[in-house]
Design a protein around this motif. Structure first.
Motif, PDB file in Angstrom:
ATOM      1  N   GLN A   1       0.805  -1.214   0.000  1.00 48.18           N
ATOM      2  CA  GLN A   1       0.000   0.000   0.000  1.00 48.18           C
ATOM      3  C   GLN A   1       0.841   1.268   0.000  1.00 48.18           C
ATOM      4  N   GLY A   2       2.151   1.145   0.206  1.00 52.30           N
ATOM      5  CA  GLY A   2       3.013   2.313   0.180  1.00 52.30           C
ATOM      6  C   GLY A   2       4.421   1.974   0.596  1.00 52.30           C
ATOM      7  N   VAL A   3       5.351   2.858   0.235  1.00 53.24           N
ATOM      8  CA  VAL A   3       6.750   2.685   0.625  1.00 53.24           C
ATOM      9  C   VAL A   3       7.380   4.064   0.768  1.00 53.24           C
ATOM     10  N   ALA A   4       8.309   4.174   1.724  1.00 51.17           N
ATOM     11  CA  ALA A   4       9.056   5.418   1.931  1.00 51.17           C
ATOM     12  C   ALA A   4      10.448   5.060   2.418  1.00 51.17           C
ATOM     13  N   LEU A   5      11.380   5.944   2.164  1.00 51.33           N
ATOM     14  CA  LEU A   5      12.727   5.793   2.678  1.00 51.33           C
ATOM     15  C   LEU A   5      12.682   6.089   4.177  1.00 51.33           C
ATOM     16  N   ASN A   6      13.214   5.191   4.981  1.00 52.75           N
ATOM     17  CA  ASN A   6      13.225   5.391   6.427  1.00 52.75           C
ATOM     18  C   ASN A   6      14.171   6.534   6.784  1.00 52.75           C
ATOM     19  N   SER A   7      13.898   7.213   7.870  1.00 55.68           N
ATOM     20  CA  SER A   7      14.711   8.364   8.281  1.00 55.68           C
ATOM     21  C   SER A   7      16.158   7.992   8.572  1.00 55.68           C
ATOM     22  N   SER A   8      16.444   6.734   8.860  1.00 63.53           N
ATOM     23  CA  SER A   8      17.819   6.309   9.151  1.00 63.53           C
ATOM     24  C   SER A   8      18.598   5.904   7.902  1.00 63.53           C
ATOM     25  N   ALA A   9      17.932   5.771   6.757  1.00 64.78           N
ATOM     26  CA  ALA A   9      18.590   5.294   5.534  1.00 64.78           C
ATOM     27  C   ALA A   9      19.637   6.288   5.050  1.00 64.78           C
ATOM     28  N   GLY A  10      20.684   5.761   4.451  1.00 66.92           N
ATOM     29  CA  GLY A  10      21.760   6.589   3.925  1.00 66.92           C
ATOM     30  C   GLY A  10      22.732   5.739   3.140  1.00 66.92           C
TER      31      GLY A  10
END
Length: 191
Positions: A33-42
């Motif tokens: 239903q959705g996807v987002a880059l997590n705040s910790s990703a880098g």
């Protein structure tokens, strides 16, 4: 009806009833239903936030890639937390090893569902991003088979269809042909 025919009909009815009432192996289902880059990703992890609904999912998979031939991190495991789940799972952990240089374009891919995955039972998620700026270049979610699975596939998708160009000699020849056709048209008109 004779005795033999009646016995066959009754036997057939019981076989049908037995098959209809027998427990079937339930296959899990997962819907993205959705996807987002997590705040910790880098540049050291490609963690995602997945929004999904699952019912009886058995497997989860995650992989991070760059433009190179080998994955930076990959895993496949039985799922417990996401087996039956509705909502957003924050921090779906997808590792990167070794840490990538600044401005590397990373593809973060995940699926939750069954093995082997199929469109009817597995949800997939993909984010293509710059690991320094965290700018998302492409985000995709849907049934299995909907999204790119690697950074290379995402880059090719973003490049889009290429319009073929003419080589220098072909361009010059086309110019001569157009000029010749124009001169011929003018000559016929003046005559």
């Amino acid at each position: 009806m004779g005795r033999t025919a009646l016995s066959g009909w009754i036997l057939g009815f019981f076989v049908f009833a037995l098959c209809a009432l027998a427990p079937l192996h339930a296959q899990g289902a997962a819907t993205a239903q959705g996807v987002a880059l997590n705040s910790s990703a880098g540049c050291s992890n490609a963690n995602l936030d997945l929004t999904l609904t699952t019912s009886g999912a058995s497997t989860e998979f995650g992989e991070s890639t760059n433009s190179g031939p080998d994955p930076l991190g990959t895993f496949r495991s039985p799922t417990s937390v996401l087996a039956t789940f509705t909502g957003t799972y924050s921090g779906y952990a997808i590792g990167i090893s070794p840490q990538q240089p600044a401005d590397t374009l990373i593809g973060a891919y995940a699926y939750v569902g069954e093995t082997p995955p199929a469109p009817g039972n597995t949800a997939e998620f993909f984010v293509y991003y710059n690991c320094t700026t965290r700018r998302v270049l492409l985000a995709c979610f849907g049934a299995y088979g909907t999204c790119p699975q690697t950074a290379k596939q995402a880059a090719a998708l973003l490049a889009g269809p290429q319009i073929p160009g003419l080589s220098d000699w072909a361009l010059a020849l086309t110019g001569v042909l157009v000029a010749g056709a124009g001169m011929l048209a003018l000559r016929r008109r003046s005559a």
